[in-house]
Design an enzyme around this catalytic site. Structure first.
Site, mmCIF file in Angstrom:
data_model
loop_
_atom_site.group_PDB
_atom_site.id
_atom_site.type_symbol
_atom_site.label_atom_id
_atom_site.label_comp_id
_atom_site.label_asym_id
_atom_site.label_seq_id
_atom_site.Cartn_x
_atom_site.Cartn_y
_atom_site.Cartn_z
ATOM 1 C CG ASP A 67 4.785 22.211 24.875
ATOM 2 O OD1 ASP A 67 5.632 21.594 24.786
ATOM 3 O OD2 ASP A 67 4.006 22.476 26.085
ATOM 4 C CG ASN A 136 -2.805 22.799 36.072
ATOM 5 O OD1 ASN A 136 -2.287 21.814 35.051
ATOM 6 N ND2 ASN A 136 -2.782 23.969 35.820
ATOM 7 C CG HIS A 138 -0.650 21.598 32.158
ATOM 8 N ND1 HIS A 138 -0.031 22.308 33.157
ATOM 9 C CD2 HIS A 138 0.349 20.785 31.567
ATOM 10 C CE1 HIS A 138 1.264 21.943 33.296
ATOM 11 N NE2 HIS A 138 1.407 20.881 32.479
ATOM 12 C CD GLU A 143 -1.103 25.867 32.527
ATOM 13 O OE1 GLU A 143 -1.613 25.057 33.360
ATOM 14 O OE2 GLU A 143 0.200 25.793 32.675
#
Ligand code: F6R
Length: 247
Positions: A67, A136, A138, A143
């Site tokens: 990313d 979380n 990800h 996400e």
């Protein structure tokens, strides 16, 4: 899924670097999928040491990163381009032409994401994808969502992510609002996946992602469906996983 339990962060980093090194030794022109974040820094340090000791040759290796922030120039020290050069690329004999990240300065999201996806295919796909794990669940910038995201795409960063990342910027206003990321499908197409996780603050999500239900609400849970995943995590991150489930 193989889960290695290491005593601490240093041992996690050494083990992960050994796995990446064996991939490079077995296939010198392999395609490595790389990650940024704090967890893999020690892994990169160990790879640099192996290179300096003459045990590793990166000259034919290709890399594709997961990313990149949209709108952040490569010269910005918070760009993932900058991170990769600082932590790995500038310290080993990798050919800069063979290193790839999404180009955050390309304003046309659709065109840039399509280019990146085609590039990965043209390299023959990823041999080994390194991943960190978000609190979380990800992976990359994928996400929690209603469905698993597919290929490389542009994401709007969640308010929480902007909050978490603002410590690296002069102010929250300077944190980019969007990023380009490989999608879950892109990640799942890698032939092998290596996940590094460290610290007690990740213990809950490790248990949930690798032993809970497979759901887009915990993006990393999809890795349970991949045929070749190795997790290298320290004892603190594995505090909620029974000893019997780990190596
Ligand atoms: C990095 C990335 C992120 C991180 C994750 C964990 O390229 O895509 O998904 O792997 O946020 O970050 P750390 O390692 O800082 O806990």
């Amino acid at each position: 899924m193989k889960i290695y339990r290491t005593a601490d962060y240093n041992e996690m980093s050494r083990k992960a670097a050994n796995i990446i090194a064996s991939q490079v030794i077995l296939k010198p022109d392999c395609v490595l999928g790389l990650a940024t974040g704090s967890t893999p820094i020690g892994t990169y340090e160990n790879l640099v040491e192996k290179y300096k000791a003459g045990d590793l040759d990166f000259s034919e290796v290709n890399t594709v990163n997961l990313d990149e922030y949209k709108g952040l120039p490569r010269t910005n020290d918070q760009s993932y381009y900058y991170f990769m050069h600082e932590n790995l690329f500038d310290k080993v004999n990798i050919d800069p032409e063979k290193t790839n990240l999404p180009d955050g300065m390309k304003p046309d999201s659709e065109a840039e994401c399509a280019r990146y996806e085609e590039l990965i295919q043209s390299l023959g796909g990823v041999d080994l994808q390194l991943l960190g794990l978000g609190h979380n669940g990800h992976i990359g910038f994928n996400e929690p969502a209603k469905a698993f995201d597919k290929e490389t795409h542009c994401v709007d960063l969640q308010e929480r992510t902007i909050e978490a990342n603002k410590r690296f910027f002069a102010s929250a206003d300077e944190v980019p609002r969007q990023a380009y990321t490989m999608g879950i499908k892109t990640i799942m197409q890698a032939r092998k996946i290596l996940v590094v996780v460290s610290g007690e603050d990740k213990a809950d999500i490790v248990a949930k992602a690798f032993f809970g239900p497979v759901t887009p609400d915990v993006p990393a849970s999809i890795l349970q469906m991949h045929p070749d995943v190795t997790v290298v995590a320290d004892a603190a991150a594995l505090a909620k996983v029974p000893q019997s489930k780990t190596l």
